[in-house]
Design a protein around this motif. Structure first.
Motif, PDB file in Angstrom:
ATOM      1  N   GLY A  29       0.824  -1.203   0.000  1.00 30.47           N
ATOM      2  CA  GLY A  29       0.000   0.000   0.000  1.00 30.47           C
ATOM      3  C   GLY A  29       0.853   1.245   0.000  1.00 30.47           C
ATOM      4  O   GLY A  29       0.364   2.337  -0.283  1.00 30.47           O
ATOM      5  N   ALA A  30       2.142   1.086   0.341  1.00 29.00           N
ATOM      6  CA  ALA A  30       2.985   2.258   0.589  1.00 29.00           C
ATOM      7  C   ALA A  30       4.428   1.957   0.215  1.00 29.00           C
ATOM      8  O   ALA A  30       4.981   0.932   0.624  1.00 29.00           O
ATOM      9  CB  ALA A  30       2.920   2.618   2.077  1.00 29.00           C
ATOM     10  N   ILE A  31       5.036   2.865  -0.542  1.00 32.23           N
ATOM     11  CA  ILE A  31       6.477   2.790  -0.773  1.00 32.23           C
ATOM     12  C   ILE A  31       7.084   4.149  -0.443  1.00 32.23           C
ATOM     13  O   ILE A  31       6.670   5.173  -0.998  1.00 32.23           O
ATOM     14  CB  ILE A  31       6.803   2.377  -2.219  1.00 32.23           C
ATOM     15  N   ALA A  32       8.030   4.128   0.502  1.00 32.00           N
ATOM     16  CA  ALA A  32       8.780   5.340   0.833  1.00 32.00           C
ATOM     17  C   ALA A  32      10.172   5.193   0.242  1.00 32.00           C
ATOM     18  O   ALA A  32      10.790   4.131   0.351  1.00 32.00           O
ATOM     19  CB  ALA A  32       8.871   5.528   2.349  1.00 32.00           C
ATOM     20  N   CYS A  33      10.643   6.244  -0.429  1.00 32.95           N
ATOM     21  CA  CYS A  33      11.953   6.214  -1.084  1.00 32.95           C
ATOM     22  C   CYS A  33      12.756   7.435  -0.675  1.00 32.95           C
ATOM     23  O   CYS A  33      12.195   8.510  -0.445  1.00 32.95           O
ATOM     24  CB  CYS A  33      11.810   6.272  -2.602  1.00 32.95           C
ATOM     25  N   PHE A  34      14.055   7.266  -0.660  1.00 31.42           N
ATOM     26  CA  PHE A  34      14.933   8.401  -0.421  1.00 31.42           C
ATOM     27  C   PHE A  34      16.052   8.357  -1.456  1.00 31.42           C
ATOM     28  O   PHE A  34      16.610   7.298  -1.730  1.00 31.42           O
ATOM     29  CB  PHE A  34      15.547   8.333   0.979  1.00 31.42           C
ATOM     30  N   THR A  35      16.364   9.515  -2.045  1.00 31.74           N
ATOM     31  CA  THR A  35      17.523   9.623  -2.934  1.00 31.74           C
ATOM     32  C   THR A  35      18.434  10.716  -2.398  1.00 31.74           C
ATOM     33  O   THR A  35      17.967  11.818  -2.092  1.00 31.74           O
ATOM     34  CB  THR A  35      17.099   9.991  -4.373  1.00 31.74           C
ATOM     35  N   GLY A  36      19.719  10.407  -2.254  1.00 39.49           N
ATOM     36  CA  GLY A  36      20.716  11.395  -1.846  1.00 39.49           C
ATOM     37  C   GLY A  36      21.523  11.830  -3.063  1.00 39.49           C
ATOM     38  O   GLY A  36      21.789  11.019  -3.951  1.00 39.49           O
ATOM     39  N   TYR A  37      21.878  13.117  -3.096  1.00 40.42           N
ATOM     40  CA  TYR A  37      22.575  13.711  -4.251  1.00 40.42           C
ATOM     41  C   TYR A  37      23.839  14.443  -3.801  1.00 40.42           C
ATOM     42  O   TYR A  37      23.913  14.901  -2.660  1.00 40.42           O
ATOM     43  CB  TYR A  37      21.671  14.737  -4.934  1.00 40.42           C
ATOM     44  N   VAL A  38      24.781  14.608  -4.725  1.00 40.82           N
ATOM     45  CA  VAL A  38      25.954  15.460  -4.488  1.00 40.82           C
ATOM     46  C   VAL A  38      25.500  16.910  -4.616  1.00 40.82           C
ATOM     47  O   VAL A  38      25.009  17.314  -5.674  1.00 40.82           O
ATOM     48  CB  VAL A  38      27.075  15.194  -5.504  1.00 40.82           C
ATOM     49  N   ARG A  39      25.649  17.678  -3.532  1.00 40.98           N
ATOM     50  CA  ARG A  39      25.267  19.096  -3.565  1.00 40.98           C
ATOM     51  C   ARG A  39      26.432  19.939  -4.095  1.00 40.98           C
ATOM     52  O   ARG A  39      27.596  19.566  -3.958  1.00 40.98           O
ATOM     53  CB  ARG A  39      24.900  19.571  -2.161  1.00 40.98           C
ATOM     54  N   SER A  40      26.084  21.100  -4.635  1.00 38.79           N
ATOM     55  CA  SER A  40      27.116  21.979  -5.185  1.00 38.79           C
ATOM     56  C   SER A  40      27.839  22.768  -4.103  1.00 38.79           C
ATOM     57  O   SER A  40      28.781  23.497  -4.381  1.00 38.79           O
ATOM     58  CB  SER A  40      26.487  22.936  -6.201  1.00 38.79           C
ATOM     59  N   SER A  41      27.387  22.622  -2.853  1.00 35.04           N
ATOM     60  CA  SER A  41      28.132  23.211  -1.738  1.00 35.04           C
ATOM     61  C   SER A  41      27.900  22.367  -0.506  1.00 35.04           C
ATOM     62  O   SER A  41      26.898  21.673  -0.377  1.00 35.04           O
ATOM     63  CB  SER A  41      27.706  24.650  -1.471  1.00 35.04           C
ATOM     64  N   SER A  42      28.889  22.428   0.409  1.00 36.49           N
ATOM     65  CA  SER A  42      28.827  21.619   1.618  1.00 36.49           C
ATOM     66  C   SER A  42      29.568  22.403   2.690  1.00 36.49           C
ATOM     67  O   SER A  42      30.680  22.870   2.458  1.00 36.49           O
ATOM     68  CB  SER A  42      29.516  20.285   1.348  1.00 36.49           C
ATOM     69  N   ALA A  43      28.954  22.584   3.868  1.00 32.78           N
ATOM     70  CA  ALA A  43      29.548  23.377   4.941  1.00 32.78           C
ATOM     71  C   ALA A  43      30.044  24.723   4.389  1.00 32.78           C
ATOM     72  O   ALA A  43      31.126  25.190   4.729  1.00 32.78           O
ATOM     73  CB  ALA A  43      30.691  22.607   5.612  1.00 32.78           C
ATOM     74  N   GLU A  44      29.243  25.323   3.498  1.00 31.79           N
ATOM     75  CA  GLU A  44      29.504  26.637   2.893  1.00 31.79           C
ATOM     76  C   GLU A  44      30.729  26.681   1.972  1.00 31.79           C
ATOM     77  O   GLU A  44      31.214  27.748   1.610  1.00 31.79           O
ATOM     78  CB  GLU A  44      29.589  27.728   3.966  1.00 31.79           C
ATOM     79  N   ARG A  45      31.227  25.514   1.576  1.00 31.18           N
ATOM     80  CA  ARG A  45      32.309  25.475   0.589  1.00 31.18           C
ATOM     81  C   ARG A  45      31.733  24.969  -0.727  1.00 31.18           C
ATOM     82  O   ARG A  45      30.888  24.062  -0.724  1.00 31.18           O
ATOM     83  CB  ARG A  45      33.398  24.495   1.037  1.00 31.18           C
ATOM     84  N   ALA A  46      32.197  25.516  -1.847  1.00 33.22           N
ATOM     85  CA  ALA A  46      31.760  25.016  -3.154  1.00 33.22           C
ATOM     86  C   ALA A  46      32.322  23.610  -3.371  1.00 33.22           C
ATOM     87  O   ALA A  46      33.440  23.311  -2.947  1.00 33.22           O
ATOM     88  CB  ALA A  46      32.235  25.952  -4.254  1.00 33.22           C
ATOM     89  N   VAL A  47      31.529  22.766  -3.997  1.00 31.76           N
ATOM     90  CA  VAL A  47      31.952  21.392  -4.275  1.00 31.76           C
ATOM     91  C   VAL A  47      31.785  21.129  -5.768  1.00 31.76           C
ATOM     92  O   VAL A  47      30.696  21.296  -6.312  1.00 31.76           O
ATOM     93  CB  VAL A  47      31.085  20.387  -3.477  1.00 31.76           C
ATOM     94  N   HIS A  48      32.879  20.752  -6.448  1.00 28.22           N
ATOM     95  CA  HIS A  48      32.770  20.395  -7.869  1.00 28.22           C
ATOM     96  C   HIS A  48      32.401  18.928  -8.011  1.00 28.22           C
ATOM     97  O   HIS A  48      31.647  18.544  -8.887  1.00 28.22           O
ATOM     98  CB  HIS A  48      34.092  20.645  -8.599  1.00 28.22           C
ATOM     99  N   GLY A  49      32.985  18.130  -7.121  1.00 26.13           N
ATOM    100  CA  GLY A  49      32.736  16.704  -7.211  1.00 26.13           C
ATOM    101  C   GLY A  49      33.267  16.027  -5.972  1.00 26.13           C
ATOM    102  O   GLY A  49      33.695  16.697  -5.017  1.00 26.13           O
ATOM    103  N   MET A  50      33.223  14.712  -5.953  1.00 30.16           N
ATOM    104  CA  MET A  50      33.767  13.992  -4.798  1.00 30.16           C
ATOM    105  C   MET A  50      34.181  12.590  -5.203  1.00 30.16           C
ATOM    106  O   MET A  50      33.799  12.075  -6.263  1.00 30.16           O
ATOM    107  CB  MET A  50      32.740  13.918  -3.675  1.00 30.16           C
ATOM    108  N   GLU A  51      34.999  12.014  -4.355  1.00 31.15           N
ATOM    109  CA  GLU A  51      35.415  10.628  -4.522  1.00 31.15           C
ATOM    110  C   GLU A  51      34.839   9.874  -3.321  1.00 31.15           C
ATOM    111  O   GLU A  51      35.047  10.287  -2.176  1.00 31.15           O
ATOM    112  CB  GLU A  51      36.949  10.563  -4.513  1.00 31.15           C
TER     113      GLU A  51
END
Lengths: 156, 84, 156, 84
Positions: A29-51
């Motif tokens: 009757g119910a499906i809950a989903c979560f998707t996490g993404y790479v944000r363009s900033s983290s702790a107020e620093r710009a982020v281009h990418g990550m490993e």
């Protein structure tokens, strides 16, 4: 009950993953989903990418253990985790958690429980790359407090 | 034999992803193993492995305190996790 | 901030809906989604299908109000609700709620809050069809208790 | 004019989806309107509209108590909702 774990470099298709949660008996009757993404900033620093590094073997075992715990705790019909590793850029999908149940309460609670544990127990490490170079992400103390509340719930 | 692994910042700071150690009865537990790695590695290893937030796992299970070791075990040292 | 509401007879594509939550700036770190389905049984009775009635005009207004409340309460980047009406059969999708935020806490909480309100405040009525004929579904007292807990949170 | 609407079980039990009533100052509030509908509709309407869980909405907003009405208002009567 279907529990599935995948640690992979490849991107994933959320609609296909959600379809795989179905047993065919229409009990869901119910499906809950979560998707996490790479944000363009983290702790107020710009982020281009990550490993994203992980501990092969322990990762899969740790996530399977989390899914087994969730399915003992709530009446689930299926639960699935996909977590990417390797190089990712801003906007990329990192993680997907999907939980099927007869009712929404169990689906929501288990999905959030699994995410809290993925943040705190599963052996993944993010190294973010920004204009000032690359640095390892520090664990957030808030994440550990969130995971601990499930223990409080159990004791309560 | 013991298989030793290091991950993320720990791996980088030690400049080492892992090593295999021949099994010796004298390395009977996790604390003894860590002491031996520090003796052989020197000041840098003492500093890195001795950090208060260091996590140790034996055979894929986090060891929150000292744990006996056996021939064939896999031991890992890593910083707090930041997945999801 | 993008808030979107659709009440429709047509089926929907969860992946397309999830993509529409993105602003393009890669600020979204977390998307929590919920999909509700027609179950093949309800209150231990077999269900072949159902007819979903609503109050046109009030439905859209009530859901828009819920989204506005959620976006005041949590730091959201986007939120969207799609709710179907008309005839549905077992296994069909009924409702989708998607919420984007920088962090997962807000996304999960707002998604669950919106679902609780959809169950309790939005003017939809289900008439289930089974082997014994059709009957109107009774409101679950548990749903009202779940919605009330958000008020308790606010007072606390 | 007042636009009156009925939904779901209420609509079925009354055999009526809605009606338009010419505006009269005497129908000044929700309780008076309900009393007038019951007078004109008879015992069945008294029973159905008088149920303790009946929900009343004025211009798309649920009215938890008696509310003044104005010319042009839309009033709806319906059972507890069961969406989602």
């Amino acid at each position: 009950m279907a529990l599935s774990v995948s640690v992979q470099a490849e991107d994933f298709d959320v609609a296909a993953l959600q379809r795989q949660l179905f047993s065919g008996a229409h009990e869901e009757g119910a499906i809950a989903c979560f998707t996490g993404y790479v944000r363009s900033s983290s702790a107020e620093r710009a982020v281009h990418g990550m490993e994203l590094e992980h501990y092969p073997g322990m990762t899969e075992r740790s996530i399977s253990g989390i899914l087994a715990q969730a399915s003992e705790r709530w009446p689930l019909l299926a639960a699935s985790v996909v977590h990417r590793v390797g190089r990712l850029v801003a906007g990329d999908q990192i993680v997907w958690v999907g939980v099927a149940s007869a009712h929404r309460e169990a689906a929501f609670s288990a999905c959030e429980f699994i995410m809290d544990y993925l943040k705190n127990e599963a052996p993944f490490w993010k190294k973010e790359e920004g204009p000032q170079g690359a640095h390892w992400v520090d664990a957030r103390s808030g994440d550990q407090a969130r995971a601990a509340r499930w223990d409080d719930d159990r004791r309560a | 034999m013991l298989k030793i692994l290091f991950f993320a910042r720990v791996k980088e700071e030690l400049g080492c992803a892992g090593l295999d150690l021949p099994w010796q009865e004298s390395v009977g537990d996790l604390d003894s193993l860590q002491a031996q790695l520090c003796r052989e590695g020197g000041a840098r290893w003492v500093e890195v492995l001795g950090r208060p937030n260091m996590i140790r796992a034996v055979n894929h299970v986090v060891a929150s305190e000292n744990t006996p070791l056996h021939d064939g075990d896999e031991v890992a040292f890593f910083p707090p996790v930041t997945g999801g």
